[in-house]
Design a protein around this motif. Structure first.
Motif, short mmCIF file in Angstrom:
data_model
loop_
_atom_site.label_atom_id
_atom_site.label_comp_id
_atom_site.label_asym_id
_atom_site.label_seq_id
_atom_site.Cartn_x
_atom_site.Cartn_y
_atom_site.Cartn_z
N UNK A 1 77.25 31.78 49.78
CA UNK A 1 76.39 31.27 48.59
C UNK A 1 74.91 31.70 48.72
N UNK A 2 74.29 31.97 47.84
CA UNK A 2 72.81 32.68 48.11
C UNK A 2 71.94 31.39 48.03
N UNK A 3 71.04 31.77 48.78
CA UNK A 3 69.97 30.62 48.67
C UNK A 3 68.55 31.15 48.16
N UNK A 4 68.00 30.66 47.27
CA UNK A 4 66.60 30.89 46.74
C UNK A 4 65.54 30.00 47.09
N UNK A 5 64.58 30.84 47.85
CA UNK A 5 63.33 29.62 48.50
C UNK A 5 62.32 29.89 47.60
N UNK A 6 61.62 28.82 47.29
CA UNK A 6 60.27 28.87 46.59
C UNK A 6 60.12 27.56 46.32
N UNK A 7 58.79 27.76 45.33
CA UNK A 7 58.42 26.34 44.72
C UNK A 7 58.65 26.47 43.16
N UNK A 8 59.25 25.39 42.36
CA UNK A 8 59.41 25.67 41.17
C UNK A 8 58.63 25.89 40.13
N UNK A 9 57.26 25.69 40.22
CA UNK A 9 56.36 26.12 39.02
C UNK A 9 55.79 27.54 39.44
N UNK A 10 56.22 28.22 40.48
CA UNK A 10 55.84 29.76 40.82
C UNK A 10 56.47 30.35 39.47
N UNK A 11 55.67 31.14 38.76
CA UNK A 11 56.11 32.11 37.54
C UNK A 11 57.18 33.20 38.24
N UNK A 12 57.05 33.88 39.49
CA UNK A 12 58.07 34.77 39.80
C UNK A 12 59.32 34.10 40.12
N UNK A 13 59.37 32.83 40.82
CA UNK A 13 60.48 32.05 40.97
C UNK A 13 61.24 31.72 39.73
N UNK A 14 60.58 31.58 38.97
CA UNK A 14 61.07 31.11 37.45
C UNK A 14 61.62 32.14 36.91
N UNK A 16 62.97 34.89 38.56
CA UNK A 16 64.35 34.99 39.48
C UNK A 16 65.44 33.98 39.02
N UNK A 17 64.86 32.92 39.18
CA UNK A 17 66.15 31.83 38.65
C UNK A 17 66.71 32.07 37.42
N UNK A 18 65.77 32.41 36.43
CA UNK A 18 66.33 32.77 34.95
C UNK A 18 67.39 33.96 35.06
N UNK A 19 66.71 35.10 35.70
CA UNK A 19 67.61 36.03 35.94
C UNK A 19 69.01 35.72 36.39
N UNK A 20 69.01 35.16 37.73
CA UNK A 20 70.26 34.53 38.10
C UNK A 20 71.01 33.83 37.38
N UNK A 21 70.34 32.79 36.64
CA UNK A 21 71.16 32.07 35.50
C UNK A 21 71.80 32.66 34.32
N UNK A 22 70.89 33.65 33.99
CA UNK A 22 71.44 34.46 32.97
C UNK A 22 72.83 35.21 33.16
N UNK A 24 74.93 34.13 35.47
CA UNK A 24 75.92 33.20 35.98
C UNK A 24 76.28 33.34 37.53
N UNK A 25 75.22 33.67 38.25
CA UNK A 25 75.37 34.00 39.82
C UNK A 25 75.12 32.60 40.48
N UNK A 26 75.92 32.07 41.20
CA UNK A 26 75.61 31.00 41.71
C UNK A 26 74.64 30.88 42.67
N UNK A 27 73.92 30.11 43.02
CA UNK A 27 72.70 29.94 44.04
C UNK A 27 72.33 28.49 44.47
#
Length: 114
Positions: A1-14, A16-22, A24-27
């Motif tokens: 399982x991938x783990x993405x570390x960060x803070x939710x309001x960071x634009x770059x984290x957003x 990365x999360x959008x890319x993974x979600x689009x 269907x990559x579980x993390x």
């Protein structure tokens, strides 16, 4: 399982999360501000990536530090600072289980997650 570390309001984290979600990559998302970061994990990252690479010198957390702190930074003080203020860690940090990767670029993630 991938783990993405960060803070939710960071634009770059957003991004990365959008890319993974689009794709269907579980993390799992680890929010530094809510969940903190243990020293042993941070020291392992420092050993692998280097404290200088982990330290986000572009953000407001860094800019708010007193000049004396910024000018006298070394590995020991950087680790202490990252533990006290995890927002100063460059993000996102993607942990594949085998290696850790800082920042986000679509090209890098495509190559890592084929």
């Amino acid at each position: 399982m991938l783990t993405l570390y960060g803070i939710p309001n960071c634009d770059t984290v957003k991004k990365a999360r959008a890319w993974l979600n689009a794709r269907g990559i579980a993390y799992q998302f680890h929010d530094y501000k809510k969940q903190g970061l243990d020293e042993s994990r941070l020291r392992a990252w420092v050993d692998e990536l280097g404290w200088d690479a982990l330290l986000n010198r572009r953000g407001t957390t860094w800019r708010r530090l007193p000049d004396a702190v910024r000018e006298g930074i070394d590995e020991t003080t950087a680790i202490q600072l990252m533990l006290e203020q995890p927002s100063i860690i460059r993000r996102p940090l993607l942990d594949t289980g085998e290696s850790r990767h800082l920042g986000f670029s679509e090209t890098q993630y495509e190559e890592l997650l084929r």
